[in-house]
Every structure is written in C-alpha cells, then in structure tokens.
Design a protein around this motif. Structure first.
Motif, PDB file in Angstrom:
ATOM      1  N   GLN A   1     -15.586   5.440   1.918  1.00  0.00           N
ATOM      2  CA  GLN A   1     -14.601   7.039   1.594  1.00  0.00           C
ATOM      3  C   GLN A   1     -13.070   6.753   2.031  1.00  0.00           C
ATOM      4  OE1 GLN A   1     -16.721   9.457   4.517  1.00  0.00           O
ATOM      5  NE2 GLN A   1     -17.431  10.979   2.879  1.00  0.00           N
ATOM      6  N   THR A   2     -12.815   5.572   2.661  1.00  0.00           N
ATOM      7  CA  THR A   2     -11.431   5.307   2.944  1.00  0.00           C
ATOM      8  C   THR A   2     -10.539   4.482   1.896  1.00  0.00           C
ATOM      9  OG1 THR A   2     -11.965   4.116   4.641  1.00  0.00           O
ATOM     10  CG2 THR A   2     -11.003   6.151   5.070  1.00  0.00           C
ATOM     11  N   VAL A   3     -11.287   3.346   1.574  1.00  0.00           N
ATOM     12  CA  VAL A   3     -10.773   2.238   0.970  1.00  0.00           C
ATOM     13  C   VAL A   3     -10.323   2.853  -0.611  1.00  0.00           C
ATOM     14  CG1 VAL A   3     -11.838   0.227   1.985  1.00  0.00           C
ATOM     15  CG2 VAL A   3     -13.128   1.372   0.152  1.00  0.00           C
TER      16      VAL A   3
ATOM     17  N   TYR B   1     -13.765  14.191   7.575  1.00  0.00           N
ATOM     18  CA  TYR B   1     -13.409  13.534   6.536  1.00  0.00           C
ATOM     19  C   TYR B   1     -12.125  14.468   5.719  1.00  0.00           C
ATOM     20  CZ  TYR B   1     -12.961  10.952   2.110  1.00  0.00           C
ATOM     21  OH  TYR B   1     -12.394  10.161   1.039  1.00  0.00           O
ATOM     22  N   VAL B   2     -11.176  13.894   5.492  1.00  0.00           N
ATOM     23  CA  VAL B   2     -10.039  14.620   4.864  1.00  0.00           C
ATOM     24  C   VAL B   2      -9.511  13.665   3.646  1.00  0.00           C
ATOM     25  CG1 VAL B   2      -7.799  15.931   4.985  1.00  0.00           C
ATOM     26  CG2 VAL B   2      -9.277  15.948   6.877  1.00  0.00           C
TER      27      VAL B   2
ATOM     28  N   PHE C   1     -20.230   3.799   9.678  1.00  0.00           N
ATOM     29  CA  PHE C   1     -18.991   3.122   9.499  1.00  0.00           C
ATOM     30  C   PHE C   1     -18.750   2.576   8.035  1.00  0.00           C
ATOM     31  CE2 PHE C   1     -16.949  -1.105   9.167  1.00  0.00           C
ATOM     32  CZ  PHE C   1     -15.784  -0.889   9.842  1.00  0.00           C
ATOM     33  N   ALA C   2     -20.123   2.111   7.550  1.00  0.00           N
ATOM     34  CA  ALA C   2     -20.072   1.478   6.019  1.00  0.00           C
ATOM     35  C   ALA C   2     -19.486   2.969   5.227  1.00  0.00           C
ATOM     36  CB  ALA C   2     -21.340   1.099   5.741  1.00  0.00           C
TER      37      ALA C   2
ATOM     38  N   LEU D   1      -4.137   9.981   0.594  1.00  0.00           N
ATOM     39  CA  LEU D   1      -4.448   9.532   1.791  1.00  0.00           C
ATOM     40  C   LEU D   1      -6.168   9.955   2.148  1.00  0.00           C
ATOM     41  CD1 LEU D   1      -4.008   9.299   5.118  1.00  0.00           C
ATOM     42  CD2 LEU D   1      -3.310  11.337   5.238  1.00  0.00           C
ATOM     43  N   ALA D   2      -6.792   8.940   2.498  1.00  0.00           N
ATOM     44  CA  ALA D   2      -8.182   9.380   2.919  1.00  0.00           C
ATOM     45  C   ALA D   2      -8.209   9.015   4.619  1.00  0.00           C
ATOM     46  CB  ALA D   2      -9.295   8.286   2.367  1.00  0.00           C
ATOM     47  N   LEU D   3      -8.754  10.128   5.170  1.00  0.00           N
ATOM     48  CA  LEU D   3      -8.900   9.793   6.769  1.00  0.00           C
ATOM     49  C   LEU D   3     -10.304  10.079   7.259  1.00  0.00           C
ATOM     50  CD1 LEU D   3      -6.544   9.545   9.044  1.00  0.00           C
ATOM     51  CD2 LEU D   3      -6.375  11.838   9.064  1.00  0.00           C
TER      52      LEU D   3
END
Lengths: 600, 380
Positions: free
Chosen positions: B141-143, B364-365, B135-136, B179-181
């Motif tokens: 990776q997304t923020v 992860y994309v 999760f961390a 976009l980070a997913l």
C-alpha cells in the motif's frame, strides 16, 4: 611648377575617367567570381542555351565565358564597354519592373576597367564575328574575327592595374571555389541552360540542362540530392518552388542553401529567418538545412537595386514572403517520407501552400500560433510579451508523414522499444519520442494557457542568486502558462509548488533553475525562449532512457507517438526512431525482395 | 562439500535470494549465489552490496563446505528438474560442482567462495516485530507512492518509523505528488519513547514482503544500529538493505485535520468507474475530475486527442459540493491498494490535498495533491 603641382593635388577636380572607372569597378568586380557571375548573367540575358566557363590561375590569369546567345551587332559592341550602356533598361520606370538579370550597365565597363578584356561576338544576322579588346579601360579598335553566333568574353590579367585588390584575394583555390559557386548559382537560376565550368584543364562542374530536379546532383552531389524533397505553392502573386532537405539530413553551414528571387541568388536575412524558424526544433543546434528556395514574384514586389552586386533585395511585403517561405518548409517537413530517405515524388507533393492559403485569405493578418499564445498569456496574466518582428507561425503544424498505428513488441535492455508498423520494424528511443510528445503538448498548452499543474506536497526549494530572483516576478505568469507554479521565497530562494501534470513529472530544483534562467535570457528572442523552455520541461518530464516500461506503457507511448505531429525528430532535432523496412531487412539477410509464397 | 536436496525446496530458496543478484556487475562473483552447508540445510546468499538476501533450505549434509555458482543458471536448472532427491558434490579441487539429478549428471563451474564479498550486516540497534501479512500488505500500500526518480533518492525510499510509545511501526512513501501512510501495530517493541527512523529503498522492502508466507508469519526489523543497514528477518529469510541517507519530510503534518467535504462509497464501484475513466485519460498523467454534489460523484476523464468520459456514481456525501482533479494514475493506484469494501474520501478545496482512506479505519491514508487547471488557477 611645384606650386602648380600642389595646387593640382589639393584642389577639387574631376577624376580622370580611367581612375573613376577603376574605383567604380571595385564595387561590382571584387573578385574573379564576380566577373564570372556578370558574364554568365549577360549570356543568359542574351538567350544562351549553352555556356562554357573556363578559369585559370584563380580566375586572375584568365576567365573565359562562351555562349550561344544572340550575340551583338558591331555598332552595339562599340558601346558595350561604355559605362551605363545597357540594352536592358531605358527609362526610369523600367527599373521598377526588372525582368533581366543584368540591368545596371556597369558589368562590362567595370570588367574592362580592371583587366585586359576581349569580346568576340557574332549576331544572328551578321555574316562574320567582330572582336574588340580593351586594356585597363582603354578601347582598341574592333577587328573582324571568326566564330558561330554567340559571344565569347575573355578576361585576362584581372586587377593588373589595381594591385591592392590582388592582395585581398583568397589564393588560387579559394578563388576557384568562389568561381564554382557563381556557376552553381547560375545553374540553379537557369536550370534549362547547359552550363559547364572548367577549372584549369579539368571539368569541375557540368550541368546538361533540364528541369531544376535534373541539376540537383550537380549542385549537391548524388547522396544529398536524394535527400531533398520538392515543394511548390503560391500565396497571392508570390510563387515558391524548390527543394529542401528533410530533418534527418543537414549540413554544418548554410553554404548549400540557395535562396533565389526571380532567378537571382540572394542572401536575405528575412528569408533566412523564415527558414530557420520553420526548421526550429527539427535540426540539432549548429546544423542547417540545404536546398533551393526559389521565390518568383512580380518585379514590382521586390527591389533588386539595393546593392551593386545584387546580392540582397528588399521586399515590398516582407510579411507575406516570410509566411510563404515558412509554409514551404512545412510542406517539406509534412511530406518527409517515413524512412526519411529517398526523394518524395513531386507528383505526390501536396500543395500545402495552396491549401493554407485557401483557408486563410488574409495572409498578412497575424492569426498565428505565437501571437495567439501571446495574446492568451496577456489576457490571463497581463504581461507584455515581446513578439518577434518577423511573421510568426501560422496554421496547423504539419505532420511529418504518418507512421500509422504501431504495435509494441517489447523493450530491449530497458532501453529501445521495438514495434511493428506499416513501414516495417520500428526501433524507438522512448525518451526522445516521449519528449517530442510532451513538447507538442506543452506547446499546445502554452497556446491556450492550458497546461495542467500538479501541485506538490513537498515544494521544491530552488536556491538562486539575488540578482536573478529580482526578475522572477516578471516571468511568474509565463511559468504558470507552462504549468510551473513558482514564487519568490526569500531574496535568494524560489519555491516551486506545482509542476506540469505531464509525463513522469521528474522536475527537480535544477530544472526550475535552468527554466528560470532560460526564460530571463533576453539575448534570445521570445519564440526561442519559449521553445527552449518547452523543450527543457519536455525533456525532464519524459521517460528516461533506461526506465523499464511494461508492454502496456510501451503501447501507450506508441499510440501517442503515432498521433504526434512531426514525431520523427525530438525537440532538439535528433531522430526519435529508426525504421527498418521489409526491403531493407531482406537486403540485409540476402533474401530476394519478392519471393513466391511457398518459398521458405 | 556434499549434500542431498529436493529441487522444489532449493528452487524456492533460489527464487528469493536471486533477487539480490547483480544483473550486470563488473564483479562476476556478484552474479553468483553463495552456497554453504549448515546443520540440516544449505544456506543460500546473494548480494549486490546494497541488498543481501539469505535463505536456508533443508538438505541432508554429507560433507560440509561452500561454493558459489551462477545464480540464474542454477535457478533455471533446478527449476526444471523432476521432484526427486538430488545430490550436489564439489570436486576436491573446488572447481566444479557435480549435480546428480535423476538421470542428469551435470557439472557447473564455480567461483572460489573466498571471492564472495562479506555480506552487509546491521549491527546493534533495536528490533521490533510485526505481523508478516500486515507488513506485506502495508508495503504494497505504500511503495506505490514512492518515486522512481533516482535523482531524488530520498523519495525512492519508504520511511520506516518505529514509535515505542504508540506501539506502532509506520511506513510512509511520497514522490512529492502523493503520500501513502500505513500504521502497523507492533507485536514486540522495545520500551522507551525514542522514535527510530530509517529510509529503505522501496524495491528492497518489496523483497521483504515477498518472503512472507504461511510459514513465515512474522517480520523482525532491526534498525538504528551503527551501520547504515537495516535487517529484516522473516522466518529463515534474512534481508539486509542499505538505508538511504537524507532528511525525510515530516509527512504526517501534511494530512489535514478536518474536512469540508467527505464522500463515502463502495470501493469496487469507484475503482471500476475510475478504471474505465482512466482509459480515456490515456496517459497516466492526464487528470480525472471529480464533481461532488449531494448524493453523487461525477467522474470525468478526458484527453485532447481522444475525447472524454463522464460517469455519475451514487455516494454518501456530507459537506459542501466541490470540483477537484487528480492525476488519474495516482487516483487509480490508491483505489487498487485499498483493502476495505468502503472508501472514505475527504476534501477541503480544489487546490488543497484530498485524502483516501478505508472507511472507518485510520491505519491507512493516501493523500493526493490536486491537479490545477487553468480555469481553476488563482487569478494572477
């Protein structure tokens, strides 16, 4: 008898000379200030080096002008009051090359027609003075009098025979102010002459004479005079010199902007436009520069005989004048000292006009910023752009003095950036500074249609009234040049799928809506619209005040700031930073300006 | 109230909850931390009304009670103490907190705990559990792709989607430019096929990630309740955040199904060269261009004021050659967030989005919208 009277009034007849003179006088002498102007002009043309002006009762009760010029011989004095009597023009061709201030031969006649006027004069060769008096146009015989070489003119009971005119005057105070302005014009036009003006019993204005620089405090006051920077240079046979305010000093009106052509104060829309255009983006809206712009050109290059009061002129080559004025302003902006205070030394003043001219031998060709940008846009988008009539910007934009390299120290409350530089402590408004950096980038990009576009994953949908949407296709290519990709998305919607890849890219629906409206606003000239559009995008893509910047980002901003031309003001004309010099800091904390190294 | 504590333990708890303290609030009590005795410990709470963080630290409670003291002051003070058992005792009037720490005898003025606002809670809804470390990492990776522009609040958030049928939790962030997913496998997820969505401020999510450590291995997410709050429980730490109201775009649809050009190369190589190139890009918004040919990717960065830089990097390229530009800051952020040795990039056209993934994985994309240059613009 009554029939005869009727016939007289209805039939066309030559006006009684007194009536005709009073009508003609109205054109030249519209208020007491005009009397002062004409009389000072005459005094200066007579080679006076000392002039004293006195006005009482708004100049209506009395105006006196005393000079130490060469005076008139008694024979000339008799002619002085005759209309079209002048010593300055003899032949028609003389009119094309006027070098004196007065020339129409109307001044004294006009004044005498509407007042009680006394001239006392003594020519250098004459043993005594002669005095002649005219009362509302009728001449009294000359008498002998006593005075030094020179001329005194006393005008009393002005407009005593035209009471209608009196009603349009502005009251004592207003007329006194106008008289003072006339005297100021004269001081600027002839700085070498010692001129004093007394209103009532008080000395209201006094210039001891000298160079133009010496009369500035008398005209602008000590504080504003210190904020003026000199400029000078030539384009072809046109020479410009004078003083203009730095962008950090400005007035609420144009009253203190003096434009002179061959020593004559004029109000010319073209010159005014050139000054406004050059200052665009440096001053807050509604604020104006002040100073003196003196244009010297060959007499045949300018027609001063446009208006009876000689207030406006026509230039044979307005384009050249526009460019020359434009460059002069740039020179001032370019040499503005870092602290924006204190006059620059004239000896250091670079002559940008000469440099620019050397690089560009055909000043009338438009190889300018705007026409370049316009032609680029035309080429890439096939849109017809309306160019402003006046000559556009030319040559490299000047830099407003360099701050040198800056080192970031930190950010105060996520707001101000503190930096150190050669000039001292620099406190920077990060938003305004970034805005200026981006504005310059957009202007550069606009010039070569090279603003990169960041395409959007989620397009911005901008609701807009159908009446505006209809016109949007006309400006799509222009928007593209600014890095904004917009297309029509239904009759009341625009879709923005790309924003300028600049700064932080905080472009919102509102930004696009405002941008589109600004660009479609035909009220403003093209140049103004482009300026607004670039300023708007710069503002919205810049770092916001309150955005926390880490040290690396602060340094990045400072590095770009240091190389951005005229970075001391933002596109809206507000200052971007405040510099506290070592000396200022020492004064503030009460330390000696210089102290031995070992002192603590 | 009276108890004995170890400075390091209290300090750790304070450093976590202090993040929810309002720095400049008109309500002085919001600058305070609420200290309550619980069996075997002290519960520390702080809130700025949008975010609340609660942690419980071990302590020997001699007398129950609660109080509130300035959070930063207490954190700074406790952080500088020697590691010896210390006591804190509230005077009978409840006005002063007496601390005895070694030779130090300290008095701190307190604010009546009754003034402390009730902490926001997420009521009802479902709970899903994910691995803490994953999760961390997913948050980190997304923020990076979330917006910092508060005028579009939806984009300052991270969209959390719980998909019971796929047994996954996905985190998504976009600022319209990229976009980070990230897809996380769920350890425990309620049955059913109803997807749950919440948009949580990116900054608050980082506080959750910060709480994860060796001892706090799991994150329980409670969302879909009746209040507009989501609660994250990380061991003894509870983070409650207000959600962002609004519609989040269906970002999954933006990810291209096929790719005309794919590039595979060592992440470290690309990261290093992109970093060097970005020095020339000067401002982060300045673009970096990738010229992809068979076997090579040439990275070019430039800045009109400084100059340019060009570097060829050997790569495994399949498909057609391509030239495409991206914001250098966004590009580098993706490479720095990547947690695999090999990077997989795929592209279609210069004006279409490109994607960056860990090679061989789909969890992860990072999708990047290209920067278009005048020369690349479609002719008008």
């Amino acid at each position: 008898m009554k029939d005869m009277m009727d016939a007289m009034t209805e039939r066309i007849h030559l006006l009684d000379p007194v009536v005709a003179d009073a009508i003609a006088a109205g054109e030249v002498i519209e208020r007491p200030a005009a009397v002062v102007k004409e009389l000072i002009d005459n005094a200066l043309d007579a080679g006076a080096t000392r002039i004293t002006v006195r006005a009482r009762g708004g100049g209506i009760a009395a105006i006196e002008v005393h000079d130490n010029g060469h005076g008139m011989v008694p024979e000339d004095l008799a002619l002085a009051f005759a209309r079209h009597a002048t010593s300055k023009v003899s032949h028609l061709e003389d009119l094309t090359a006027i070098r004196t201030r007065g020339f129409r031969g109307e001044a004294l006649a006009s004044i005498a027609a509407v007042s009680e006027c006394t001239i006392t004069t003594r020519h250098a060769d004459a043993a005594a003075a002669t005095s002649v008096r005219a009362r509302f146009g009728s001449l009294l015989p000359p008498v002998s009098a006593g005075r030094d070489v020179g001329t005194s003119v006393t005008v009393e009971n002005l407009f005593g025979n035209t009471p209608a005119r009196l009603r349009f005057l502005k009251g004592e105070r207003g007329e006194h102010a106008a008289v003072l302005r006339s005297v100021m014009d004269a001081i600027i036009a002839a700085p070498g002459c010692s001129i004093q003006c007394e209103i009532g019993e008080k000395v209201a204005l006094s210039s001891r004479g000298g160079e133009l620089h010496d009369v500035l405090p008398a005209i602008f006051g000590r504080g504003d005079a210190a904020k003026l920077l000199p400029f000078s240079g030539s384009v072809d046979s046109i020479h410009l010199h004078g003083y203009l305010s730095t962008p950090l000093a400005h007035h609420g009106n144009r009253m203190h902007l003096f434009v002179l052509v061959n020593g004559r104060r004029i109000q010319n829309a073209m010159v005014q436009h050139a000054i406004d255009d050059a200052y665009r983006g440096y001053l807050p809206s509604g604020r104006y520069p002040f100073g003196i712009v003196a244009i010297d050109c060959p007499p045949e290059a300018v027609d001063v005989n446009v208006h009876p009061t000689k207030r406006d002129v026509r230039f044979v080559e307005p384009g050249t004048i526009h460019r020359a004025v434009h460059r002069a302003v740039w020179q001032v902006l370019g040499s503005a000292p870092v602290e924006g205070l204190g006059p620059g030394s004239p000896s250091n003043g670079r002559s940008l006009l000469d440099d620019a001219h050397a690089a560009d031998n055909s000043p009338l060709q438009s190889g300018s910023f705007l026409s370049e940008s316009a032609s680029h846009i035309e080429r890439s988008t096939s849109v017809q752009l309306v160019l402003p009539e006046a000559e556009p910007r030319t040559g490299p934009r000047p830099s407003m003095g360099s701050l040198g390299p800056l080192r970031a120290i930190g950010q105060v409350r996520n707001t101000w950036i503190v930096a150190e530089g050669d000039a001292g402590i620099v406190l920077l408004d990060p938003h305004a500074a970034h805005e200026k950096i981006l504005y310059e980038e957009l202007r550069r990009g606009l010039a070569d249609a090279a603003v990169p576009v960041q395409s959007l994953l989620v397009p911005l949908l901008v609701p807009m009234d159908p009446a505006t949407v209809v016109h949007v296709p006309d400006i799509v290519p222009l928007l593209m040049s600014l890095g904004v990709a917009v297309d029509v998305f239904g009759e009341d919607m625009l879709r923005c799928s790309g924003v300028p890849a600049l700064g932080r890219g905080h472009v919102t629906e509102d930004t696009i809506a405002t941008l589109v409206r600004d660009l479609l606003d035909r009220v403003n000239p093209q140049e103004e619209r482009l300026h607004r559009a670039a300023a708007l995008l710069a503002c919205h893509t810049a770092v916001r005040l309150g955005d926390a910047l880490d040290l690396r980002e602060q340094q990045q901003l400072l590095d770009l700031f240091a190389i951005t031309p005229e970075a001391l003001t933002c596109p809206h004309g507000r200052p971007t930073c405040r510099i506290i010099s070592d000396g200022e800091m020492r004064r503030a904390v009460g330390r000696p300006l210089r102290e031995p190294l070992e002192a603590r | 109230m009276k108890c004995t504590f170890l400075p390091s333990q209290l300090s750790q708890g304070l450093s976590l909850v202090q993040r929810a303290v309002s720095q400049r609030s008109t309500l002085p009590v919001l600058g305070n931390v609420l200290i309550e005795t619980v069996p075997g410990g002290l519960r520390l709470s702080a809130t700025n009304l949008d975010l609340a963080i609660v942690d419980t630290v071990p302590a020997e409670v001699a007398k129950e009670g609660k109080t509130s003291v300035p959070a930063k002051l207490l954190a700074d003070y406790v952080g500088s103490l020697l590691e010896v058992p210390c006591t804190m005792e509230l005077d009978p009037q409840g006005r002063v907190l007496n601390l005895t720490c070694g030779l130090h005898k300290t008095k701190l003025h307190v604010i009546d705990p009754a003034e402390f606002p009730p902490l926001p809670v997420a009521e009802g809804g479902t709970s899903v559990i994910v691995d803490g470390k994953t999760f961390a990492a997913g948050v980190a990776q997304t923020v990076i792709a979330a917006s910092s522009d508060e005028t579009e609040r939806v984009y300052t958030g991270v969209r959390i989607k719980v998909d019971p049928s796929a047994q996954t939790v996905t985190l998504a962030a976009t600022d319209r430019h990229r976009l980070a997913l990230k897809t996380l496998p769920a350890k425990e997820i309620p049955d059913g096929d109803e997807q749950l969505i919440a948009i949580v401020p990116a900054k608050h999510l980082q506080e959750v990630a910060r709480a994860v450590n060796e001892a706090r291995k799991e994150v329980a997410i409670a969302l879909g309740g009746t209040t507009s709050f989501v609660t994250f429980t990380v061991g003894d730490v509870v983070v409650t955040t207000r959600t962002i109201e609004g519609r989040y775009p269906k970002v999954e649809q933006a990810i291209p199904d096929a790719a005309g050009t794919t590039v595979v190369l060592p992440t470290a190589d690309l990261r290093r060269e992109a970093k060097t190139a970005s020095i020339l890009a000067r401002e982060e918004s300045n673009p970096v261009r990738m010229s992809i040919t068979s076997g090579t990717v040439v990275l070019t960065a430039w800045s009109s004021d400084v100059g340019d830089d060009e570097v060829p990097i050997p790569a495994d390229v399949t498909g057609e050659g391509l030239e495409i530009s991206f914001n250098s800051g966004y590009f580098l952020a993706a490479l720095e967030a990547l947690d695999s040795d090999t990077v997989h990039m795929s592209f279609n056209k210069a004006e279409e989005p490109g994607t960056i993934r860990p090679h061989g994985r789909e969890d992860y994309v990072y999708l990047l919208m290209p920067v278009l240059h005048p020369s690349l613009r479609p002719s008008l």
